[in-house]
Design a protein around this motif. Structure first.
Motif, short mmCIF file in Angstrom:
data_model
loop_
_atom_site.label_atom_id
_atom_site.label_comp_id
_atom_site.label_asym_id
_atom_site.label_seq_id
_atom_site.Cartn_x
_atom_site.Cartn_y
_atom_site.Cartn_z
N GLY A 7 0.72 -1.10 0.01
CA GLY A 7 -0.28 0.12 0.05
C GLY A 7 0.96 0.98 0.13
N GLY A 8 1.91 1.19 -0.67
CA GLY A 8 2.98 2.31 -0.66
C GLY A 8 3.73 2.50 0.57
N VAL A 9 3.74 1.82 1.29
CA VAL A 9 4.45 1.63 2.84
C VAL A 9 5.56 0.63 2.96
CG1 VAL A 9 4.26 2.01 5.32
CG2 VAL A 9 2.30 2.75 4.22
N ILE A 10 6.76 1.16 3.11
CA ILE A 10 7.74 0.17 3.19
C ILE A 10 7.39 -0.68 4.45
CG2 ILE A 10 10.43 -0.29 3.53
CD1 ILE A 10 10.66 2.52 2.19
N VAL A 11 7.55 -1.94 4.19
CA VAL A 11 7.35 -3.08 5.32
C VAL A 11 8.35 -4.08 5.49
CG1 VAL A 11 4.70 -2.84 5.23
CG2 VAL A 11 5.88 -4.52 3.81
#
Length: 470
Positions: free
Chosen positions: A78-82
């Motif tokens: 979702g566009g967030v670095i995980v």
């Protein structure tokens, strides 16, 4: 080197037998260890995170190795670095297996059928990262994401490599020239307006483009494009077919436009029609249920009826000429029937007048009297002992009266009395009465002085000229 010299100059003199050279070598080792740690900080960070943090390893199978660097390429959800990609290795089938280390909280959001794709950070390339997309309603089971749910980008260099013919290159040159002309004729202003409005539109456009890829990015969009290609081939198979379709579509839309008012009225009444239809179907349901229950029992009769109809066909075929000849007769009988209708109405009125007291009287005392056996009473007692009904006696009376009145002479018709001459006639041996007695009975002679008043059957005396009796 100047930095190393400065560091070495600042190194204190040997302490406890440690020489300056040994101290410098130790500092040099520490420096290189720091540089190596600085260069491999991502690997060290991922290793430490794997040991102490709550992480999960996820594997994805891509069609080929595509510029992902171990411990340096990020993994986003979702566009967030995980997390990050920590390694890759070829598979037996020629594909590339990428191992990713992500937060366990992010892994819980992947679902039962997640997908993965390699994307560039910039439009023209640069660094690449792995984008994870959730899918399915269940929980992620930790299995490798299959190649059917993964994709890699297509770079510009691969596109240019595919354009190898001179015709294609000439087409590209012409396209660039036309693009330049469009930009000179106001296209630049339109492009500037597009860039001004793009920030508000691009997020929604991105969602739309993402949705067009479907739940299976590697298959849904290619299948859709292939379907469009098949449709285009079918439309352009015959020259002019597409034009005919558009012309027919124009005529259809024109007809719909002319009938827009009736269509709108029909649409406005459609809810009431649907409600009425629903109520009618609801009322019809019991009949349908009964029909279903009756159909099973009627099935044998229908089978028998099939044979009957098969045998009836020849009969109908033979009856057809008769029916054809009967039609003129029916046409001729129509006037008679039309005249008979008033007569039947009048007869109905007469019969209605006869109903009531007339029929009651006719069915009551009159019919009882006419049908009763005739027996004399009073002075006629003893007559009708045969027991014939009254209507038979009346018939005999009428017949004998007609016979008695059938005599005629010059003066006209007159009645006659016939005296029978037989064994029991007047004066016969078998007759208990004399002629005088018959006349007395008929009132044609008065009884004389010597008549036996007590015996009505005694022989009367006939009158003489002197008034006496003989």
């Amino acid at each position: 080197m100047k930095t190393l010299r400065r560091v070495a100059a600042r190194v204190p003199k040997p302490v406890n037998g440690v020489s300056r050279s040994t101290a410098g070598l130790l500092i040099l080792v520490l420096f290189f260890a720091f540089v190596a740690a600085l260069y491999n900080k991502e690997r060290i960070t991922n290793t430490v995170a794997g040991m102490f943090a709550d992480t999960t390893r996820v594997q994805a199978e891509f069609s080929r190795d595509y510029q992902l660097r171990d411990h340096k390429s990020d993994v986003k959800l979702g566009g967030v670095i995980v997390g990050s990609a920590i390694g890759g290795e070829p598979s037996d089938g020629g594909s590339w297996i990428v191992t990713m280390q992500i937060d366990s909280e992010a892994a819980d959001k992947l679902g039962s059928s997640p997908s993965a794709s390699v994307r560039p950070t910039l439009l023209l390339g640069g660094n690449y990262y792995v984008e994870l997309r959730p899918g399915g309603g269940g929980e992620f089971d930790g299995e490798t994401i299959p190649q059917e749910r993964t994709s890699v980008p297509v770079e510009l260099e691969h596109v240019l490599a595919a354009v190898g013919s001179e015709e294609a290159k000439e087409g590209i040159r012409a396209s660039v020239g036309q693009l330049d002309g469009v930009l000179r004729q106001g296209g630049a202003d339109a492009l500037e307006n597009l860039l001004e409005t793009a920030p508000d539109v691009l997020p929604a456009t991105g969602d739309v483009l993402e949705a067009t890829r479907g739940t299976r990015p590697a298959r849904d969009l290619p299948e859709l494009v292939a379907g469009f290609q098949s449709a285009a081939d079918a439309l352009t198979q015959r020259e002019g077919q597409l034009g005919e379709i558009l012309t027919s579509l124009e005529a259809s839309t024109a007809a719909l436009d002319e009938g827009s008012a009736p269509l709108a009225e029909a649409a406005s009444t459609l809810p009431d029609t649907l409600r009425t239809t629903r109520a009618g179907l609801r009322d019809l349901q019991p009949t349908v249920d009964q029909l279903i229950s009756t159909a099973e029992s009627a099935r044998p009769s229908v089978r028998e009826l099939d044979g009957l109809l098969a045998e009836l066909d020849p009969v109908l075929e033979r009856t057809r000429p008769f029916l054809e000849n009967l039609r003129p007769l029916l046409d001729q009988a129509r006037p008679v029937v039309e005249q008979l209708v008033p007569v039947s109405d009048e007869s109905t009125r007469v019969l209605r007048d006869v109903e009531g007291p007339v029929l009651d009287r006719l069915e009551g005392p009159i019919s009882d009297t006419v049908l009763s056996p005739w027996e004399g009473s009073g002075r006629y007692a003893g007559g009708g002992s045969s027991g014939n009904p009254l209507y038979e006696e009346l018939g005999y009376l009428a017949s004998r009266g007609a016979d008695a009145l059938s005599w005629n002479d010059g003066s006209g018709g007159h009645s006659r009395l016939s005296a029978g001459i037989a064994a029991n006639s007047v004066g016969g041996s078998g007759t208990p009465k004399s002629l005088q007695q018959y006349l007395a009975t008929l009132g044609l002679a008065s009884p004389g002085p010597h008549q036996n008043d007590g015996d009505p059957l005694a022989t009367p005396s006939l009158p003489t000229e002197g008034g006496g009796s003989r």
